[in-house]
Scaffold this active site. Structure first.
Site, PDB file in Angstrom:
ATOM      1  N   THR A   1       0.864  -1.170   0.000  1.00  9.31           N
ATOM      2  CA  THR A   1       0.000   0.000   0.000  1.00  9.31           C
ATOM      3  C   THR A   1       0.907   1.229   0.000  1.00  9.31           C
ATOM      4  OG1 THR A   1      -1.750   1.204   1.142  1.00  9.31           O
ATOM      5  CG2 THR A   1      -0.439  -0.280   2.501  1.00  9.31           C
ATOM      6  N   GLU A   2       0.608   2.189  -0.887  1.00  9.24           N
ATOM      7  CA  GLU A   2       1.585   3.247  -1.188  1.00  9.24           C
ATOM      8  C   GLU A   2       1.825   4.221  -0.044  1.00  9.24           C
ATOM      9  OE1 GLU A   2      -1.262   2.734  -2.873  1.00  9.24           O
ATOM     10  OE2 GLU A   2      -2.206   4.602  -3.544  1.00  9.24           O
ATOM     11  N   ASN A   3       0.977   4.199   0.984  1.00 11.13           N
ATOM     12  CA  ASN A   3       1.264   5.041   2.136  1.00 11.13           C
ATOM     13  C   ASN A   3       2.321   4.427   3.058  1.00 11.13           C
ATOM     14  OD1 ASN A   3      -1.016   3.274   2.487  1.00 11.13           O
ATOM     15  ND2 ASN A   3      -1.318   4.177   4.502  1.00 11.13           N
TER      16      ASN A   3
END
Lengths: 213, 228
Positions: free
Chosen positions: A46-48
């Site tokens: 997940t890009e966060n």
């Protein structure tokens, strides 16, 4: 049990994933894909800032600092790791994410997508969509084939703002699975209530049938 | 402890029209206590660099509602109704960047790099007016680095020297923002003695951190609440 359209699309995409794939799931239908990943090891990024995302927590174990890119609470798998946003997008652009599954508003016949600007609304949000389109090794778009007013999302030419010049690899809908080759749209698998001819008529331009399921 | 401050003691650091780098994704990893104070300080007309403008009425949303933000640079403002309204009336300038470009621009800003070439956003509206260059047969877009006057970041724990560690996905933009501003204010949940955080685990070395503020917020269920 008959799956609704969104669940069916998610299941079809889960079947495309390979053992060991690093996968980033976008907002909406793509998020549902996680439920259908069975019998193989897939690492969810997940890009966060997390690789090794697990299912949502139960109500008593929510940590609002442990979230996915839609800001929903998640859990972690035993081999998970955390990192900052620059590192995370380096992972994405650097080709270390095997598959990005993204929602879309339109796909053209070359596989260029428009998935960030909503019609008739100011364009004030892009998030990580363009980085994923540009950087993931393989991009699968997941969406129902028609908009609410019945017009196809598969179009000859985009009418909405492009998400980038990089073309996607597959478009998985509730009727068929499409791939793209030099401006030709190939139906790779067909499973909905429409025949190939009906599908072609609804979409409004010629398709090619080549089942490679 | 020489870096520790009460939030209200920071007011003299802020001047009109400064560029502020503010950590957080949604409100996770956002320095909520410092931003509450900032909304009450005299200075304003800030240019803010942050992924979004707060969320659920918290964080930067309060600073924006206090009329202190002229321009926002970030990746996702769609959720902020008031900001969209202000933008459409011409009261707020918005510069939209892809999230990965935003992160990399700040990283570069803190690492002495002037800019970088990225494939992200090529052929889109966000590429308008930007240089395109082909390198080894691949097309890239030029993006400038981003630096700020003051960075407002959130970490989980600081030791008394100012070394920082972060908690899960609340890390997000904070480590790079800590490197890219002249003054860095870190809000933390916990302050421990030097030596209690292993040097192997420290993410942001103390040399980047000028001031530390203890957070007034605690997590409860699905939200942050102000502790008394």
């Amino acid at each position: 049990m008959k799956l609704d359209n969104r669940e069916l699309i998610a299941k079809k995409i889960a079947e495309e994933l390979q053992d060991g794939d690093v996968v980033n799931l976008g907002v909406g239908i793509p998020t549902l894909v996680a439920k259908y990943i069975e019998n193989h090891n897939v690492y969810l990024q997940t890009e966060n800032g997390l690789i090794g995302m697990g299912p949502p927590p139960d109500k008593d174990n929510i940590d609002i600092d442990l979230i996915d890119a839609s800001k929903s609470p998640v859990t972690i798998t035993p081999e998970a790791s955390f990192f900052d946003s620059a590192f995370s997008f380096g992972m994405i652009r650097g080709g270390h994410v095997d598959v990005a599954v993204l929602g879309t508003l339109e796909v053209d016949c070359y596989g260029e997508i428009a998935n960030w600007s909503v019609p008739n609304q100011p364009i004030l949000g892009v998030g990580g969509a363009m980085d994923l389109v540009a950087g993931a090794k393989k991009v699968i778009v997941a969406s129902t084939l028609f908009t609410k007013d019945g017009s196809p999302k598969l179009v000859k030419k985009l009418t909405l703002e492009s998400s980038g010049e990089r073309k996607v690899d597959q478009f998985v809908t509730e009727y068929a699975n499409f791939v793209f080759q030099d401006g030709e749209v190939i139906v790779k698998d067909i499973y909905g209530s429409f025949s190939f001819e009906e599908l072609e008529e609804k979409i409004g331009f010629p398709l090619k049938l080549k089942i490679t399921k | 402890m020489k870096k520790l401050r009460k939030p209200e003691e920071l007011s003299t650091l802020f001047e009109d029209s400064m560029r502020l780098l503010v950590g957080g994704f949604g409100i996770s990893g956002t320095p909520l206590t410092v931003l509450d104070a900032l909304a009450k300080f005299e200075a304003g007309n800030y240019e803010v660099v942050s992924n979004n403008l707060g969320d659920n009425g918290k964080g930067l949303h309060k600073v924006f509602m206090a009329g202190k933000i002229d321009k926002a640079i970030g990746s996702f403002f769609t959720i902020n109704k008031e900001a969209i309204e202000a933008w459409s009336k011409g009261e707020l300038k918005i510069e939209l960047l892809p999230q990965g470009t935003l992160a990399e621009a700040i990283r570069c800003g803190g690492a002495g790099i002037g800019g970088f070439y990225t494939p992200t956003a090529l052929g889109t509206k966000l590429a308008e007016g930007k240089e395109v260059r082909e390198i080894d047969g691949v097309r890239y877009l030029f993006e400038k680095a981003i630096k700020g006057d003051i960075a407002l970041i959130k970490a989980d724990k600081a030791d008394k020297a100012g070394n920082l560690v972060y908690h899960s996905t609340a890390r997000n933009f904070n480590p790079m923002m800590a490197t890219a501003a002249k003054i860095v204010i870190a809000e933390v949940d916990e302050i421990v003695e030097i030596g209690e955080i292993s040097p192997e685990e420290i993410v942001t070395p103390h040399i980047y951190v000028d001031y530390i503020v203890k957070s007034k917020y605690v997590k409860q269920g699905g939200s942050y609440i102000e502790a008394r």
